[in-house]
Design a protein around this motif. Structure first.
Motif, PDB file in Angstrom:
ATOM      1  N   VAL A   1     -20.462  15.956  -2.871  1.00 20.35           N
ATOM      2  CA  VAL A   1     -19.072  16.349  -2.623  1.00 20.35           C
ATOM      3  C   VAL A   1     -18.714  15.974  -1.189  1.00 20.35           C
ATOM      4  O   VAL A   1     -19.412  16.347  -0.249  1.00 20.35           O
ATOM      5  N   LEU A   2     -17.643  15.211  -1.025  1.00 21.02           N
ATOM      6  CA  LEU A   2     -17.168  14.849   0.309  1.00 21.02           C
ATOM      7  C   LEU A   2     -15.900  15.640   0.594  1.00 21.02           C
ATOM      8  O   LEU A   2     -15.042  15.774  -0.280  1.00 21.02           O
ATOM      9  N   ALA A   3     -15.809  16.128   1.818  1.00 22.97           N
ATOM     10  CA  ALA A   3     -14.619  16.901   2.186  1.00 22.97           C
ATOM     11  C   ALA A   3     -14.069  16.397   3.506  1.00 22.97           C
ATOM     12  O   ALA A   3     -14.800  15.828   4.319  1.00 22.97           O
ATOM     13  N   GLN A   4     -12.788  16.582   3.738  1.00 20.83           N
ATOM     14  CA  GLN A   4     -12.227  16.318   5.068  1.00 20.83           C
ATOM     15  C   GLN A   4     -11.746  17.652   5.613  1.00 20.83           C
ATOM     16  O   GLN A   4     -11.007  18.387   4.938  1.00 20.83           O
ATOM     17  N   LEU A   5     -12.188  17.969   6.822  1.00 17.59           N
ATOM     18  CA  LEU A   5     -11.851  19.247   7.442  1.00 17.59           C
ATOM     19  C   LEU A   5     -11.085  18.998   8.731  1.00 17.59           C
ATOM     20  O   LEU A   5     -11.196  17.928   9.341  1.00 17.59           O
ATOM     21  N   GLY A   6     -10.370  19.997   9.154  1.00 17.25           N
ATOM     22  CA  GLY A   6      -9.669  19.895  10.431  1.00 17.25           C
ATOM     23  C   GLY A   6      -8.753  21.087  10.606  1.00 17.25           C
ATOM     24  O   GLY A   6      -8.551  21.867   9.676  1.00 17.25           O
ATOM     25  N   THR A   7      -8.185  21.210  11.809  1.00 16.14           N
ATOM     26  CA  THR A   7      -7.180  22.255  12.015  1.00 16.14           C
ATOM     27  C   THR A   7      -5.935  21.831  11.239  1.00 16.14           C
ATOM     28  O   THR A   7      -5.737  20.643  11.008  1.00 16.14           O
ATOM     29  N   PRO A   8      -5.094  22.766  10.830  1.00 18.15           N
ATOM     30  CA  PRO A   8      -3.888  22.359  10.091  1.00 18.15           C
ATOM     31  C   PRO A   8      -2.881  21.694  11.046  1.00 18.15           C
ATOM     32  O   PRO A   8      -2.216  22.363  11.820  1.00 18.15           O
ATOM     33  N   ASP A   9      -2.829  20.375  11.019  1.00 15.51           N
ATOM     34  CA  ASP A   9      -1.907  19.637  11.883  1.00 15.51           C
ATOM     35  C   ASP A   9      -1.481  18.372  11.136  1.00 15.51           C
ATOM     36  O   ASP A   9      -2.289  17.472  10.925  1.00 15.51           O
ATOM     37  N   MET A  10      -0.218  18.316  10.736  1.00 12.49           N
ATOM     38  CA  MET A  10       0.261  17.182   9.939  1.00 12.49           C
ATOM     39  C   MET A  10       0.226  15.865  10.712  1.00 12.49           C
ATOM     40  O   MET A  10       0.314  14.788  10.123  1.00 12.49           O
ATOM     41  N   LYS A  11       0.114  15.957  12.027  1.00 11.24           N
ATOM     42  CA  LYS A  11       0.096  14.706  12.799  1.00 11.24           C
ATOM     43  C   LYS A  11      -1.144  13.869  12.472  1.00 11.24           C
ATOM     44  O   LYS A  11      -1.138  12.652  12.610  1.00 11.24           O
ATOM     45  N   LEU A  12      -2.223  14.532  12.034  1.00  8.72           N
ATOM     46  CA  LEU A  12      -3.421  13.751  11.687  1.00  8.72           C
ATOM     47  C   LEU A  12      -3.174  12.851  10.475  1.00  8.72           C
ATOM     48  O   LEU A  12      -3.325  11.633  10.577  1.00  8.72           O
ATOM     49  N   PRO A  13      -2.767  13.428   9.319  1.00  5.80           N
ATOM     50  CA  PRO A  13      -2.478  12.523   8.186  1.00  5.80           C
ATOM     51  C   PRO A  13      -1.365  11.525   8.481  1.00  5.80           C
ATOM     52  O   PRO A  13      -1.412  10.395   7.991  1.00  5.80           O
ATOM     53  N   ILE A  14      -0.373  11.918   9.269  1.00 13.37           N
ATOM     54  CA  ILE A  14       0.715  10.977   9.594  1.00 13.37           C
ATOM     55  C   ILE A  14       0.143   9.799  10.384  1.00 13.37           C
ATOM     56  O   ILE A  14       0.364   8.632  10.061  1.00 13.37           O
TER      57      ILE A  14
ATOM     58  N   SER B   1       0.842  -1.202   0.000  1.00 12.85           N
ATOM     59  CA  SER B   1       0.000   0.000   0.000  1.00 12.85           C
ATOM     60  C   SER B   1       0.871   1.244   0.000  1.00 12.85           C
ATOM     61  O   SER B   1       1.873   1.297   0.706  1.00 12.85           O
ATOM     62  N   ILE B   2       0.440   2.220  -0.788  1.00 13.13           N
ATOM     63  CA  ILE B   2       1.082   3.540  -0.738  1.00 13.13           C
ATOM     64  C   ILE B   2       0.082   4.436  -0.012  1.00 13.13           C
ATOM     65  O   ILE B   2      -0.962   4.786  -0.559  1.00 13.13           O
ATOM     66  N   LEU B   3       0.387   4.766   1.218  1.00  9.52           N
ATOM     67  CA  LEU B   3      -0.544   5.539   2.044  1.00  9.52           C
ATOM     68  C   LEU B   3      -0.109   7.001   2.056  1.00  9.52           C
ATOM     69  O   LEU B   3       1.011   7.311   2.467  1.00  9.52           O
ATOM     70  N   PRO B   4      -0.976   7.902   1.606  1.00 12.04           N
ATOM     71  CA  PRO B   4      -0.547   9.300   1.502  1.00 12.04           C
ATOM     72  C   PRO B   4      -0.411   9.992   2.861  1.00 12.04           C
ATOM     73  O   PRO B   4      -1.249   9.812   3.746  1.00 12.04           O
ATOM     74  N   VAL B   5       0.655  10.774   2.997  1.00  9.89           N
ATOM     75  CA  VAL B   5       0.848  11.587   4.209  1.00  9.89           C
ATOM     76  C   VAL B   5       0.562  13.060   3.902  1.00  9.89           C
ATOM     77  O   VAL B   5       0.116  13.802   4.767  1.00  9.89           O
ATOM     78  N   ASP B   6       0.786  13.470   2.682  1.00  9.05           N
ATOM     79  CA  ASP B   6       0.493  14.847   2.290  1.00  9.05           C
ATOM     80  C   ASP B   6      -0.961  15.126   2.695  1.00  9.05           C
ATOM     81  O   ASP B   6      -1.853  14.301   2.438  1.00  9.05           O
ATOM     82  N   SER B   7      -1.205  16.277   3.324  1.00 10.76           N
ATOM     83  CA  SER B   7      -2.518  16.489   3.952  1.00 10.76           C
ATOM     84  C   SER B   7      -3.666  16.430   2.943  1.00 10.76           C
ATOM     85  O   SER B   7      -4.727  15.861   3.237  1.00 10.76           O
ATOM     86  N   GLU B   8      -3.440  16.990   1.749  1.00 15.23           N
ATOM     87  CA  GLU B   8      -4.519  17.002   0.746  1.00 15.23           C
ATOM     88  C   GLU B   8      -4.840  15.579   0.289  1.00 15.23           C
ATOM     89  O   GLU B   8      -6.000  15.206   0.128  1.00 15.23           O
TER      90      GLU B   8
ATOM     91  N   TYR C   1      -2.928   8.808  10.565  1.00 15.92           N
ATOM     92  CA  TYR C   1      -3.876   8.033   9.756  1.00 15.92           C
ATOM     93  C   TYR C   1      -3.127   7.031   8.871  1.00 15.92           C
ATOM     94  O   TYR C   1      -3.544   5.886   8.714  1.00 15.92           O
ATOM     95  N   ALA C   2      -1.991   7.469   8.312  1.00 13.50           N
ATOM     96  CA  ALA C   2      -1.200   6.563   7.460  1.00 13.50           C
ATOM     97  C   ALA C   2      -0.587   5.441   8.303  1.00 13.50           C
ATOM     98  O   ALA C   2      -0.519   4.292   7.860  1.00 13.50           O
ATOM     99  N   LEU C   3      -0.177   5.756   9.513  1.00 15.53           N
ATOM    100  CA  LEU C   3       0.476   4.729  10.346  1.00 15.53           C
ATOM    101  C   LEU C   3      -0.513   3.662  10.815  1.00 15.53           C
ATOM    102  O   LEU C   3      -0.151   2.500  10.972  1.00 15.53           O
ATOM    103  N   TYR C   4      -1.759   4.054  11.084  1.00 16.95           N
ATOM    104  CA  TYR C   4      -2.722   3.105  11.668  1.00 16.95           C
ATOM    105  C   TYR C   4      -3.834   2.680  10.711  1.00 16.95           C
ATOM    106  O   TYR C   4      -4.729   1.941  11.107  1.00 16.95           O
ATOM    107  N   HIS C   5      -3.809   3.203   9.493  1.00 21.68           N
ATOM    108  CA  HIS C   5      -4.874   2.892   8.541  1.00 21.68           C
ATOM    109  C   HIS C   5      -5.195   1.384   8.544  1.00 21.68           C
ATOM    110  O   HIS C   5      -4.283   0.578   8.523  1.00 21.68           O
ATOM    111  N   PRO C   6      -6.458   0.986   8.559  1.00 24.95           N
ATOM    112  CA  PRO C   6      -7.680   1.800   8.429  1.00 24.95           C
ATOM    113  C   PRO C   6      -8.280   2.255   9.768  1.00 24.95           C
ATOM    114  O   PRO C   6      -9.429   2.698   9.807  1.00 24.95           O
TER     115      PRO C   6
END
Ligand code: NDP
Ligand code: MG
Length: 379
Positions: free
Chosen positions: A254-267, A142-149, A269-274
């Motif tokens: 249209v689906l969106a993901q919202l949150g405060t700007p914090d890279m720890k969330l995408p990081i 799996s290639i799990l994205p870390v980039d927030s977008e 999410y990638a580490l523990y996905h799903p």
């Protein structure tokens, strides 16, 4: 315990990844790699006790080996060290958080060895996506994205048929110079450029955010990650950086993901996905926020995005030239050797002289990078 390695552990993404590891306490770090910052790497070794530490700079690697003689961590050096780390036997996932296309070979090595990838290092996918994505499918990694977008898009598509989206709405803050015209851009300094309105990141990506080159790289990254055509990706400026990206589905939803700007969330999410975990930090307060605004990107002024789209449309080795010229120009800009708008000229002139090669091999990609660098130096 999940076993991971981190390429670029001393950087912005690398240190935040270790923060997530520290907060959760159930991930084992087997390998850490850095360019030259052995001061911080030594601290990380003492805290996380990896089996291997790799340092690109060979002198620094030797110095580190002496400093950590009392630990059980082995130190390796140079590209061979990175490659060794990428294939560590028991490692399940590699976080690629080095900056630049130097990450290509270790990423390929890790996929070949069957490791899942938490990918922050977008330059690798932009230049070698046509090699990496099929290889990942073949090795079932799996290639799990870390980039927030891209993490946002990935989260939105969770549970949806990923082929079923119509459009990716890739959000952009617009950077520190949003609203500027070319005349004003001509006068901006390095200090102005390094002041990003919403995110604290490494210097290279901060400059890329100001030129909109980052958004251009992200468009190409999205095409590879989500098998999208270039025309399916639309950049939407969302200056508050609250909507991290959106997808438009077949029926218009249209689906969106919202949150405060914090890279720890995408990081995380990638580490523990799903799975999702608690993450300490600020939560969105819509009453304090009051409004979300949207704009079209100004691609006439911020040519980084326009040239990236052009490179993507040509394809083959052109994205490598776009990226290599940008990396070289940003290094110079950070050393105050060129001005902000020169970055665009460096990319433009490198692309103009290049005859794109279809389906470039890894060797060709690295040759094209070298050729672009040499040409830029010799002008
Ligand atoms: P940083 O500059 O903060 O960190 C870069 C890391 O790479 C450091 O550990 C550095 O080591 C290491 N490194 C640099 N050059 C080399 C080299 N030649 N060989 C081996 N290692 C090297 O960058 P960021 O963390 O900001 O960015 C990393 C990647 O993640 C980039 O591709 C960026 O586009 C992407 N990204 C970053 C985001 C962010 O918020 N920062 C958001 C989304 C994507 P040393 O410290 O020793 O120099
Ligand atoms: Mg991003």
């Amino acid at each position: 315990m999940k076993k991971i390695g981190i390429l670029g552990s001393t950087g912005s993404i690398g240190t935040q990844t270790l923060e997530v590891v520290r907060n959760n306490g159930d991930i084992q770090v087997l390998g850490l790699a850095a360019g030259s910052n052995i001061q911080l790497l030594e601290k990380q070794i003492r805290e996380f006790k990896p089996e291997l530490a790799a340092v690109m700079d060979e002198e620094k690697a030797k110095e580190l080996a002496v400093r950590v003689r009392d630990t059980n961590t082995r130190v390796s050096q140079g590209m061979d060290g990175m490659l060794e780390l990428a294939a560590l036997e028991e490692m399940e996932l590699l976080v690629t958080a080095v900056v630049g296309m130097i990450g290509i070979r270790p990423t390929v090595e890790a996929i070949q060895a069957g490791k899942n990838i938490a990918l922050a290092n977008k330059e690798t996918l932009v230049t070698a996506g046509h090699l990496i994505m099929p290889l990942a499918r073949e090795r079932k990694v799996s290639i799990l994205p870390v980039d927030s977008e891209h993490s946002a898009i990935f989260q939105c598509l969770h549970g949806e048929n990923s082929q079923g989206f119509r459009k990716i709405l890739l959000t952009a803050s617009g950077g520190p110079f949003r609203g500027y015209d070319r005349e004003r851009l001509a006068k901006v300094t390095l200090e102005d450029t390094l002041k990003h309105p919403n995110w604290v990141m490494g210097n290279k990506i901060t400059v890329d955010s100001a030129t909109l080159v980052n958004k251009g790289l992200e468009v190409m990254e999205a095409c590879w990650l989500f098998h999208a055509d270039l025309d399916q990706v639309q950049v939407v400026v969302q200056p508050q950086s609250v909507i991290h990206s959106m997808v438009e589905l077949e029926d218009g939803a249209v689906l969106a993901q919202l949150g405060t700007p914090d890279m720890k969330l995408p990081i995380q999410y990638a580490l523990y996905h799903p799975n999702r975990r608690f993450l300490p930090g600020d939560r969105l307060d819509f009453f304090a926020l009051k409004e979300l605004t949207f704009e079209e990107p100004d691609i006439d002024t911020f040519q980084g995005l326009a040239m990236a789209m052009e490179a993507a449309r040509v394809g083959g080795s052109m994205p490598t030239v776009f990226n290599a010229a940008n990396e070289q120009a940003v290094r110079k800009f950070l050393r105050r050797e060129i001005r902000f708008l020169d970055i665009y000229d460096w990319i433009r002139s490198s692309m103009d002289r290049h005859q794109a090669v279809r389906d470039p091999s890894l060797e060709t990609i690295l040759e094209v990078e070298e050729d672009t660098n040499q040409w830029l130096e010799s002008r």
